[in-house]
Design an enzyme around this catalytic site. Structure first.
Site, short mmCIF file in Angstrom:
data_model
loop_
_atom_site.label_atom_id
_atom_site.label_comp_id
_atom_site.label_asym_id
_atom_site.label_seq_id
_atom_site.Cartn_x
_atom_site.Cartn_y
_atom_site.Cartn_z
N GLU A 23 -10.57 8.09 32.84
CA GLU A 23 -9.11 8.68 32.55
C GLU A 23 -7.83 8.08 33.21
OE1 GLU A 23 -7.56 11.90 34.57
OE2 GLU A 23 -9.23 12.69 35.35
N LYS A 157 -11.90 21.16 42.58
CA LYS A 157 -11.10 21.25 43.88
C LYS A 157 -10.97 22.80 44.08
CE LYS A 157 -8.74 17.09 45.20
NZ LYS A 157 -8.58 16.47 43.91
#
Ligand code: PSU
Ligand code: MN
Length: 304
Positions: A23, A157
């Protein structure tokens, strides 16, 4: 179609050779210069070393480019006018002929268009903490629900609500796999205290899951979570405390929507004086090794 596939990638896809997509939001909005460009090139190199062809995806003047050149990656790393593009932004960025960095969602969409089955990244978006009030749930999760690509990440995260993210993925039928682990890794740390759905012992087994999902018409993505290597992992509780501060600061400053994730990432990097950035780089490299191997196994499997 509004897509340009570079020659090397096109040939590899035609021959059924392993290709791994990468990405560009991580380059334009996830890491600071010059680490962003250094990392993007290192990750491509790691994919190659492990036997697959890398294809970094980004949008240039409204065209989805599959397999950015070094010079183009450098531009994604430095230009200030690169829009963060998720599913809803894609048609507008095409229409206006803008530069766009692809998130996990959009990289999946373009990978699918190009015929790439394995995509390697660092962390995915998910259900944000406080989503019961803010409704902030990343479009990445709906893409995982719908688009036939395997995404290799290091978990998510703790800026996200991990238990709610797992619930969401379960509801939408996305298998959450752990690479040689029963526990969901939490990006900087190997541990989250939560379980994945299944432990994958080998990359071959991952390729078999891909085969059995898509060959039986079970539409949608697969999430493979790969724990950061022990020597680069950071303490979960320490990171958790920093992340809580980051969330409070974001609320105070009224940061929301697509700006929230980049804001939190940058705050965490500053507070850890770059330590988190080094871990971030290492975990993406680690994912590149596993992703390349899966792409190889999958291409062998379907060409047997
Ligand atoms: N999580 C990270 N690093 C990142 C991102 C997420 O640890 O760079 C990026 C990815 O591109 C992901 C996007 O798809 O942020 C999610 O943004 P949002 O939460 O606005 O959907
Ligand atoms: Mn969001």
């Amino acid at each position: 179609m509004n897509i340009r596939i570079n020659q090397e990638v096109k040939e590899a896809l035609e021959k059924g050779l392993p290709v791994v997509s990468l990405e560009s939001t991580i380059i334009s909005h996830g890491m600071p210069y010059p680490k962003n460009v250094e990392t993007a090139l290192k990750v491509e190199e790691e994919v190659r070393k492990n036997g697959a062809i890398p294809a970094t995806i980004g949008i240039i003047d409204g065209v989805c480019v599959v397999g950015l050149t070094k010079d183009e990656i450098e531009q994604f790393a430095t230009r200030k006018d690169v829009v963060k593009v998720s599913r809803r932004d894609l048609p507008v960025v095409m229409a206006k002929k803008l530069w766009g960095a692809t998130t996990v969602a959009t990289t999946m969409i373009v990978s699918k268009m190009a015929g790439i089955k394995v995509f390697v990244t660092g962390g995915i978006g998910g259900v944000h903490r406080g989503a019961n009030e803010t409704f902030d749930i990343s479009a990445d999760l709906q893409e995982l629900a719908n688009t036939d690509v395997l995404v290799v990440c290091a978990g998510a995260k703790a800026i996200l609500d991990l238990p709610l993210t797992l619930e969401y993925l379960e509801t939408f039928g996305v298998p959450v796999l752990g690479y040689k682990t029963d526990e969901l890794p939490a990006f900087y740390s190997r541990h989250s205290g939560l379980n994945v759905d299944y432990n994958m012992d080998t990359t071959k087994e991952c390729a078999l899951v891909m085969y059995n999902k898509w060959n039986n018409g079970l539409k949608g993505g697969i999430l493979l979570t790969n724990p950061i290597e022990e020597q680069y992992s950071l303490d979960f509780d320490k990171m958790d405390a920093i992340i809580k501060d980051a969330c409070i600061k974001a609320t105070k400053e009224g940061i929301k929507g697509k700006k929230l994730t980049p804001f939190l990432l940058s705050y965490i990097k500053d507070v850890t004086k770059g330590e988190s950035l080094e871990s971030n780089i290492e975990l993406v490299l680690n994912n590149a090794r596993v992703g390349a191997q899966i792409a190889k196994d999958y291409s062998e499997l379907i060409h047997e």
